[in-house]
Design a protein around this motif. Sequence first.
Motif, PDB file in Angstrom:
ATOM      1  N   SER A 179       0.791  -1.134   0.155  1.00 15.98           N
ATOM      2  CA  SER A 179       0.204   0.037  -0.052  1.00 15.98           C
ATOM      3  C   SER A 179       0.832   1.256  -0.031  1.00 15.98           C
ATOM      4  O   SER A 179       0.339   2.265  -0.281  1.00 15.98           O
ATOM      5  N   ALA A 180       2.292   1.173   0.516  1.00 22.39           N
ATOM      6  CA  ALA A 180       2.927   2.331   0.344  1.00 22.39           C
ATOM      7  C   ALA A 180       4.281   2.048  -0.236  1.00 22.39           C
ATOM      8  O   ALA A 180       5.277   2.511   0.101  1.00 22.39           O
ATOM      9  N   SER A 181       4.380   1.309  -1.379  1.00 16.69           N
ATOM     10  CA  SER A 181       5.403   0.880  -2.058  1.00 16.69           C
ATOM     11  C   SER A 181       6.072   2.047  -2.625  1.00 16.69           C
ATOM     12  O   SER A 181       7.470   1.897  -3.116  1.00 16.69           O
ATOM     13  N   ALA A 182       5.363   3.194  -3.023  1.00 15.76           N
ATOM     14  CA  ALA A 182       6.303   4.119  -3.402  1.00 15.76           C
ATOM     15  C   ALA A 182       7.162   5.093  -2.554  1.00 15.76           C
ATOM     16  O   ALA A 182       8.193   5.615  -3.054  1.00 15.76           O
ATOM     17  N   LEU A 183       6.914   5.015  -1.415  1.00 16.63           N
ATOM     18  CA  LEU A 183       7.717   5.557  -0.087  1.00 16.63           C
ATOM     19  C   LEU A 183       8.880   4.878  -0.020  1.00 16.63           C
ATOM     20  O   LEU A 183       8.973   3.673   0.671  1.00 16.63           O
ATOM     21  N   ARG A 184      10.179   5.211  -0.201  1.00 20.55           N
ATOM     22  CA  ARG A 184      11.559   4.649  -0.005  1.00 20.55           C
ATOM     23  C   ARG A 184      12.178   5.228   1.074  1.00 20.55           C
ATOM     24  O   ARG A 184      12.963   4.173   1.685  1.00 20.55           O
ATOM     25  N   GLY A 241      10.717   9.170  -2.951  1.00 20.12           N
ATOM     26  CA  GLY A 241      10.377   7.984  -3.599  1.00 20.12           C
ATOM     27  C   GLY A 241      11.769   7.394  -4.183  1.00 20.12           C
ATOM     28  O   GLY A 241      12.839   7.789  -3.745  1.00 20.12           O
ATOM     29  N   TRP A 242      11.512   6.098  -4.918  1.00 23.50           N
ATOM     30  CA  TRP A 242      12.951   5.600  -5.470  1.00 23.50           C
ATOM     31  C   TRP A 242      13.730   6.390  -6.109  1.00 23.50           C
ATOM     32  O   TRP A 242      14.905   6.155  -6.091  1.00 23.50           O
ATOM     33  N   ASP A 243      13.363   7.468  -6.850  1.00 20.52           N
ATOM     34  CA  ASP A 243      14.252   8.320  -7.463  1.00 20.52           C
ATOM     35  C   ASP A 243      14.954   9.362  -6.635  1.00 20.52           C
ATOM     36  O   ASP A 243      15.446  10.407  -7.219  1.00 20.52           O
ATOM     37  N   GLY A 244      14.409   9.640  -5.464  1.00 19.65           N
ATOM     38  CA  GLY A 244      15.032  10.598  -4.749  1.00 19.65           C
ATOM     39  C   GLY A 244      14.122  11.892  -4.570  1.00 19.65           C
ATOM     40  O   GLY A 244      14.343  12.863  -3.718  1.00 19.65           O
TER      41      GLY A 244
END
Length: 173
Positions: A66-71, A101-104
């Motif tokens: 549910s929160a996979s975008a938050l890195r 996110g994954w891209d910072g």
Amino acid sequence: MDLGWIIAMAVATRTTYAAPPAALTCAVATPPGRSLSFTPTVGLTPRRVTVRGNLQLTGCVSPDGSASALRSGWVSLRVTADTSCTSAARVRGRASVIWFGWDGRPLGTSTISGGAGSLATHRPADSLLTGTVTYGPLKGRRASGGLTPDAGLVSCATEGLSRLTGTGTMTFG
């Protein structure tokens, strides 16, 4: 009765009572060269203390997706509590988390309102990581975690504690 139906109901009942998976679990640490500050100094007897500082959230994983975008995240906090080297009570405060996110790139900001009640432990700093997300990503989720200080209990008891560095885990569930 059909045996398949009975088995399906038993599985459904068991699933209903299972705890939901955490939305997000992250490593948490005080940033290099930046510790949490305690005013006045924490000692053996409880007193009203204000804690200010920042924490880094890294390696965040969303077991339920549910929160996979938050890195990762950057936490700014201000908390007051009746604190000693071994306990924290009447914990009140607020933290702001800027999520990446994954891209910072920034993905949003969450607000966590704290109110941990009382905690008697050799790690009262854990109470700083307890609260509810009241705004932004993960709104409505309970935040909790543990922060293991680099300095031990004996150091706090003998010298007092005005600054804290440490590492641990934080969960939003």
